[in-house]
Design a protein around this motif. Structure first.
Motif, PDB file in Angstrom:
ATOM      1  N   UNK A 179       0.837  -1.199   0.000  1.00  0.00           N
ATOM      2  CA  UNK A 179       0.000   0.000   0.000  1.00  0.00           C
ATOM      3  C   UNK A 179       0.875   1.254   0.000  1.00  0.00           C
ATOM      4  N   UNK A 180       0.399   2.284  -0.665  1.00  0.00           N
ATOM      5  CA  UNK A 180       1.128   3.538  -0.696  1.00  0.00           C
ATOM      6  C   UNK A 180       0.986   4.272   0.634  1.00  0.00           C
ATOM      7  N   UNK A 181       1.991   5.051   0.985  1.00  0.00           N
ATOM      8  CA  UNK A 181       1.922   5.834   2.219  1.00  0.00           C
ATOM      9  C   UNK A 181       2.683   5.184   3.353  1.00  0.00           C
ATOM     10  N   UNK A 182       2.653   5.856   4.501  1.00  0.00           N
ATOM     11  CA  UNK A 182       3.293   5.361   5.718  1.00  0.00           C
ATOM     12  C   UNK A 182       2.214   5.229   6.779  1.00  0.00           C
ATOM     13  N   UNK A 183       2.222   4.082   7.455  1.00  0.00           N
ATOM     14  CA  UNK A 183       1.151   3.787   8.405  1.00  0.00           C
ATOM     15  C   UNK A 183       1.748   3.452   9.767  1.00  0.00           C
ATOM     16  N   UNK A 184       1.702   4.404  10.665  1.00  0.00           N
ATOM     17  CA  UNK A 184       2.123   4.189  12.040  1.00  0.00           C
ATOM     18  C   UNK A 184       1.407   5.200  12.928  1.00  0.00           C
TER      19      UNK A 184
END
Length: 220
Positions: free
Chosen positions: A1-6
């Motif tokens: 998936x595109x983006x940063x997830x935290x």
């Protein structure tokens, strides 16, 4: 998936969600809830940077993503959303709508400029910013609730005050002056004042149903 997830971007996303819900409330005539959502978005935005900085091993891409996503959300939360509130409040004449367009454009210019300057600053130093250049766009989350709180006192002058506030705020977004960042104590006091104002609006005006009216009725 595109983006940063935290967890560093959670509050930014919550700020956006709160503003979108606030727009829904505005469209359905629940202005007291819309003002609450605006203040809530401001609260989330106040702490998103502090939360992000707790992650010490962020990559440069993650830092830049955080800057971009924060500004993109701010355009909606504190640029478009206040315009929607003011339009539904009664700012519908051509001069008033021109002021709303200017306000939103000024906010957009400020955020774009901030992105450029902030990326360069972070490349040069790891120190926290001590001053803002111009008025932060999130300040509208304080200004509007306080204006709406004072509506009963302003009465026929409410719309004039609101229009003037939007014009002056837009100008200050792009005016080149130094604005000191509030200390933690000052920030806590500001949050308390806005919180009290919003709670009062929710309780008092919910009972009276005033926020379901067109605000131009105050001038009658």
């Amino acid at each position: 998936m595109l983006g940063f997830y935290d967890y560093t971007v959670i509050l930014t996303y919550l700020s956006l969600a709160s503003s979108l819900i606030g727009m829904f409330c505005t469209f359905t005539g629940h202005m007291h809830l819309a003002i609450f959502c605006l203040a809530l978005s401001g609260l989330f935005d106040t702490f998103d940077g502090k939360v992000a900085r707790t992650k010490k091993n962020r990559t440069e891409d993650e830092k830049r993503f955080g800057i971009q996503i924060d500004s993109l959300c701010d355009v909606i939360c504190f640029g478009v959303f206040p315009v929607v509130i003011c339009y539904h409040t009664g700012m519908r004449s051509i001069p008033e709508m021109a002021i709303l367009v200017f306000y939103c454009l000024a906010g957009l210019i400020r955020l774009a400029y901030f992105n450029v300057v902030e990326e360069r600053r972070q490349d040069e130093t790891t120190e926290n910013r001590k001053y803002y250049q111009g008025l932060p766009i999130t300040s509208i989350a304080v200004i509007l609730p306080l204006i709406y709180l004072s509506s009963a006192l302003l009465r026929q002058h409410f719309l004039i005050t609101l229009t003037a506030a939007m014009l002056v705020t837009g100008i200050l977004f792009i005016w080149n002056f130094r604005f000191r960042k509030p200390t933690n104590k000052e920030l806590a006091a500001l949050i308390f004042v806005v919180g009290v104002a919003v709670v009062y609006i929710l309780i008092h005006y919910q009972w009276r149903g005033i926020f379901r009216w067109n605000w131009r009725s105050l001038t009658n």
